[in-house]
Design an enzyme around this catalytic site. Structure first.
Site, PDB file in Angstrom:
ATOM      1  N   LYS A 117     -59.913 -84.955 -15.748  1.00 50.07           N
ATOM      2  CA  LYS A 117     -60.580 -83.650 -15.674  1.00 50.07           C
ATOM      3  C   LYS A 117     -61.652 -83.633 -14.605  1.00 50.07           C
ATOM      4  CE  LYS A 117     -59.704 -81.573 -20.168  1.00 50.07           C
ATOM      5  NZ  LYS A 117     -60.288 -80.888 -21.330  1.00 50.07           N
ATOM      6  N   LYS A 199     -45.362 -83.237 -19.507  1.00 46.69           N
ATOM      7  CA  LYS A 199     -45.562 -82.519 -20.768  1.00 46.69           C
ATOM      8  C   LYS A 199     -45.688 -81.011 -20.517  1.00 46.69           C
ATOM      9  CE  LYS A 199     -49.150 -82.396 -24.304  1.00 46.69           C
ATOM     10  NZ  LYS A 199     -50.368 -83.015 -24.818  1.00 46.69           N
ATOM     11  N   LYS A 202     -49.889 -75.299 -20.502  1.00 45.62           N
ATOM     12  CA  LYS A 202     -50.205 -73.955 -20.011  1.00 45.62           C
ATOM     13  C   LYS A 202     -50.948 -74.014 -18.687  1.00 45.62           C
ATOM     14  CE  LYS A 202     -54.153 -74.510 -22.822  1.00 45.62           C
ATOM     15  NZ  LYS A 202     -54.497 -74.693 -24.208  1.00 45.62           N
TER      16      LYS A 202
END
Ligand code: TRP
Length: 334
Positions: A117, A199, A202
């Site tokens: 992140k 995976k 969204k």
């Protein structure tokens, strides 16, 4: 719901940082609904976690209610489980502060989600992002949780939670239940329809890669028809057939069949027949969820009642742990 059941306790959280996908549903929420029969479950919308990356306030508010409505629409029952919003129970933030003082800079620096992140949001590597796993440890430890249903991407955070709990228990005597990750057998990992080695997420730039629970039937059909497969042509699972294997898994979960039965059903048939069949099965599985969610979002009073009662129940349980922790570290009783 009794506070003194001898059922094992489950806690899990979902971030309201976007819309829920088919992957969230098949990999997690559907299992949450099954688990509530056997365990004492707390399911939390983790809005405090969401703000570790920049959120638009109006979107965050809407998405928080949407997640709650979708939880309910997927079968989570406020009579059986405690459904609440993280920021409504201040004990999460309070315990997180305490646990910060028993979490090491070095161990937090090794968290792969933080590394991912912080490279993705390199303009906003804030202290909250670094501290994210400690807040997650607080979520789990506050409720003396036995089991935490999570995806494999969260295993490192559970391991950290256990280390923090063990460290605290070691210094002050037994305080926290040692939680364990719970990876349900049927909790399939659903992959992107455009890159089946990744995976379903969204945050995928290509919106054809994921199915949202609230997608319209025609969008679902289109995305499945465009799903990336291979040139082999057979509907069987196997190496180099990640796309088809993923579609088989989705179809199996949507219809309640085993992957073997799906392979048998489509033996000798082609992708042009299989892909729309998967799309239709998913449309039918999601239709009642979408309709129920839309109904619930029109009934804000009911949602408010659910999250208010959930927060009351959660606060009561959380307070017990927090009082114990405050006493052990040497704070004066108020
Ligand atoms: N970090 C989790 C995720 O991104 C969400 C989460 C926050 C969570 N607190 C939790 C999951 C506690 C399980 C238990 O998926």
């Amino acid at each position: 719901m009794s506070e003194t059941t001898d059922k094992k306790r489950i806690f899990s959280g979902v971030q309201p940082s976007g819309k829920l996908t088919l992957g969230n549903y098949l990999g997690a929420i559907r299992n949450f609904a099954m688990l509530q029969e056997e365990y004492e479950c707390l399911y939390c919308v983790v809005d405090l976690h969401a703000i570790t990356v920049r959120q638009n306030p109006a979107d965050l508010r809407r998405q928080t209610l949407e997640v709650l409505a979708q939880y309910l629409a997927c079968g989570l029952d406020p009579e059986k489980s405690t459904l609440f919003i993280q920021s409504h129970v201040p004990a999460h933030a309070e315990l997180a502060w305490i646990l910060n003082c028993y979490s090491m800079f070095g161990e937090l620096s090794r968290m792969t989600q933080f590394k991912d992140k912080s490279s993705k949001h390199s303009d906003n590597v804030n202290a909250g992002l670094f501290d994210y796993p400690v807040l997650m440890a607080a979520d789990i430890l506050l409720y003396q949780t036995d089991l935490v249903p999570v995806g494999v991407d969260q295993l490192q955070h559970i391991e950290l939670t256990r280390n923090i709990a063990q460290r605290f228990n070691g210094i002050y005597s037994e305080t926290f239940t040692m939680p364990e990750p719970y990876i349900p057998k049927t909790g399939a990992k659903i992959m992107s329809l455009q890159d089946p080695t990744r995976k379903m997420s969204k945050s995928d730039e290509n919106a054809n890669g994921f199915i949202l629970l609230m997608d319209k039937p025609e969008d679902i059909m289109r995305k499945f028809k465009r799903a990336v497969t291979d040139s082999d042509g057979r509907i069987v699972r196997g190496e180099g057939k990640e796309g088809i294997s993923n579609l088989i898994a989705i179809y199996a979960l949507a219809t309640g069949k085993t992957p073997e039965e799906v392979e048998a059903e489509f033996a000798g048939k082609g992708y042009a027949e299989f892909k729309p069949a998967v799309g239709e099965a998913v449309v039918e599985m999601l239709r009642p969820i979408r309709e129920k969610t839309e109904d619930l979002l029109r009934n804000k009073d009911y949602l408010q009642q659910v999250y208010t009662e959930g927060a009351q129940r959660a606060s009561y349980m959380a307070r017990k742990t927090l009082d114990k922790v405050y006493r052990k570290v040497g704070f004066i009783k108020r």
